[in-house]
Write an enzyme that holds these catalytic residues in place. Structure first.
Site, mmCIF file in Angstrom:
data_model
loop_
_atom_site.group_PDB
_atom_site.id
_atom_site.type_symbol
_atom_site.label_atom_id
_atom_site.label_comp_id
_atom_site.label_asym_id
_atom_site.label_seq_id
_atom_site.Cartn_x
_atom_site.Cartn_y
_atom_site.Cartn_z
ATOM 1 N N GLY A 13 1.903 2.385 10.819
ATOM 2 C CA GLY A 13 2.900 3.654 10.460
ATOM 3 C C GLY A 13 3.599 4.288 11.957
ATOM 4 N N SER A 21 3.053 -1.452 10.452
ATOM 5 C CA SER A 21 4.472 -1.412 10.782
ATOM 6 C C SER A 21 5.163 -2.715 10.451
ATOM 7 C CB SER A 21 4.781 -0.923 12.158
ATOM 8 O OG SER A 21 4.272 0.171 12.535
ATOM 9 N N LYS A 75 0.105 4.315 -0.331
ATOM 10 C CA LYS A 75 -0.362 5.410 0.303
ATOM 11 C C LYS A 75 -0.523 6.605 -0.782
ATOM 12 C CE LYS A 75 -0.238 3.396 4.655
ATOM 13 N NZ LYS A 75 -0.191 3.283 6.270
ATOM 14 N N ASN A 87 0.916 -1.180 -0.014
ATOM 15 C CA ASN A 87 0.133 -0.166 -0.032
ATOM 16 C C ASN A 87 0.851 1.332 -0.025
ATOM 17 O OD1 ASN A 87 -1.830 1.970 0.517
ATOM 18 N ND2 ASN A 87 -2.403 1.484 2.557
ATOM 19 N N HIS A 117 -9.857 1.163 4.666
ATOM 20 C CA HIS A 117 -8.621 1.369 5.444
ATOM 21 C C HIS A 117 -8.800 2.316 6.555
ATOM 22 C CE1 HIS A 117 -4.268 2.622 6.360
ATOM 23 N NE2 HIS A 117 -4.036 1.541 5.647
ATOM 24 N N GLU A 127 -6.994 4.880 7.520
ATOM 25 C CA GLU A 127 -6.784 6.265 7.397
ATOM 26 C C GLU A 127 -8.008 6.786 6.511
ATOM 27 O OE1 GLU A 127 -2.999 5.591 5.566
ATOM 28 O OE2 GLU A 127 -2.273 5.031 7.300
ATOM 29 N N GLU A 136 -5.664 -4.743 10.525
ATOM 30 C CA GLU A 136 -4.700 -3.720 10.846
ATOM 31 C C GLU A 136 -5.068 -2.928 12.166
ATOM 32 O OE1 GLU A 136 -2.521 -2.437 6.894
ATOM 33 O OE2 GLU A 136 -4.514 -1.393 7.104
HETATM 34 P P1 PGA Z 1 2.527 0.676 7.736
HETATM 35 O O1 PGA Z 1 1.032 0.766 6.917
HETATM 36 O O2 PGA Z 1 3.114 -0.771 7.159
HETATM 37 O O3 PGA Z 1 3.264 1.790 7.191
HETATM 38 O O4 PGA Z 1 2.225 0.730 8.995
HETATM 39 C C1 PGA Z 1 0.102 -0.479 6.639
HETATM 40 C C2 PGA Z 1 -1.091 0.276 6.308
HETATM 41 O O5 PGA Z 1 -1.601 0.998 6.678
HETATM 42 O O6 PGA Z 1 -1.687 -0.654 5.519
#
Ligand code: PGA
Length: 271
Positions: free
Chosen positions: A179, A221, A11, A9, A97, A99, A173
């Site tokens: 993140g 992460s 982003k 991903n 997601h 976010e 997640e």
């Molecule tokens: P990250 O994001 O690996 O940067 O924690 C994972 C995600 O949001 O899919």
């Protein structure tokens, strides 16, 4: 018989000018037998990634996914992207997601409608679920995730069989792990993966068959160093990788570790 999947991903990173090169470099460095790979770039980079992957033999095994899709097929929705627009550009799509739940106010009901549109356009959905830290600390993580599944899967408006046919994938997640550099423990993520299959099976008629073979990825992460903690768990079928998915060496390490899981499953006759 569940597949091993590593999804990237990206982003809000990369541009149409540089996304193709990153995609082909990643493709070449992660060609490991038995691991399904997917790259989800920003909408505006989908064509560049698709074309770059198609132009190199190493790109052949890599799927392309969008990071979001609108809950209607078309209409007066300024700035939005409907599922039919993605046909030919992507074969996968991430929905729900955290976010987007956070920044765009997406609800489970809305996410269920997005699943419906994704299926109508023939896209393979990766549905994201996950609890907040306070919810885990209060012992409510599994209840929260079960409720997210109920709200989106039971409400998507189609047959559970259509979700299975589309190859639905769940990404667990935990929001506090995204993140932040902080990951869940492998055992906790594995317990959640099993809880996700049980909760899905209990959604009603037709869902049990979906739940049995439902691939569940861990996300939050994930790096080359932490991937083994999750990929060693038989209940976990891969990873949804954010930050580390922009780094070739990290992805090479993650997919190599996923290759061990895939080989182990093959040897055990379960994949
Ligand atoms: P990250 O994001 O690996 O940067 O924690 C994972 C995600 O949001 O899919």
């Amino acid at each position: 018989m569940r597949p091993v999947i590593i999804a990237a991903n990206w982003k809000m990173h990369t541009t149409p000018a540089d996304a193709g090169e990153l995609a082909t470099t990643l493709a070449a460095r992660t060609a490991i037998e038995g691991v399904e790979r997917v790259i989800c770039p920003p909408f505006v980079c989908l064509a560049a990634v698709r074309d770059a992957l198609a132009a190199t033999p190493a790109g052949a095994g890599v799927g392309v996914g969008a990071q979001n899709v609108h809950h209607e097929l078309s209409g007066a929705y300024t700035g939005e992207i409907g599922a039919p627009m993605l046909v030919g550009l992507a074969t996968w799509v991430i929905v729900g997601h955290s976010e987007r739940r956070r920044d765009a106010g997406e609800t489970d009901e809305l996410i269920g409608r997005k699943l419906g549109r994704a299926l109508e356009a023939g896209l393979r959905p990766i549905l994201c679920v996950g609890e907040q830290l306070a919810e885990r600390e209060a012992g409510r993580a599994e209840a929260v995730v079960a409720s997210q599944l109920r709200g989106s899967l039971a409400g998507f408006g189609g047959e559970p069989g259509a979700l299975a046919e589309a190859g639905l994938v769940i990404a667990y997640e935990p929001v506090w792990a995204i993140g932040t550099g902080r990951t869940a423990r492998g055992v906790d993520a594995a317990a959640m993966a099993e809880a996700i299959r049980s909760a899905t099976g209990e959604l009603g008629q037709g869902f049990a068959a979906l739940a049995d073979d439902l691939p569940v990825l861990y996300g939050g992460s994930v790096t080359a160093a932490s991937a083994g903690e999750f990929l060693a768990e038989p209940a976990i079928d891969g990873a949804l990788v954010g930050g580390a998915s922009l780094k070739v060496e990290e992805m090479a390490g993650i997919v190599a570790r996923a290759g061990l899981t895939a080989a182990g499953r093959r040897a055990a006759g379960v994949a």
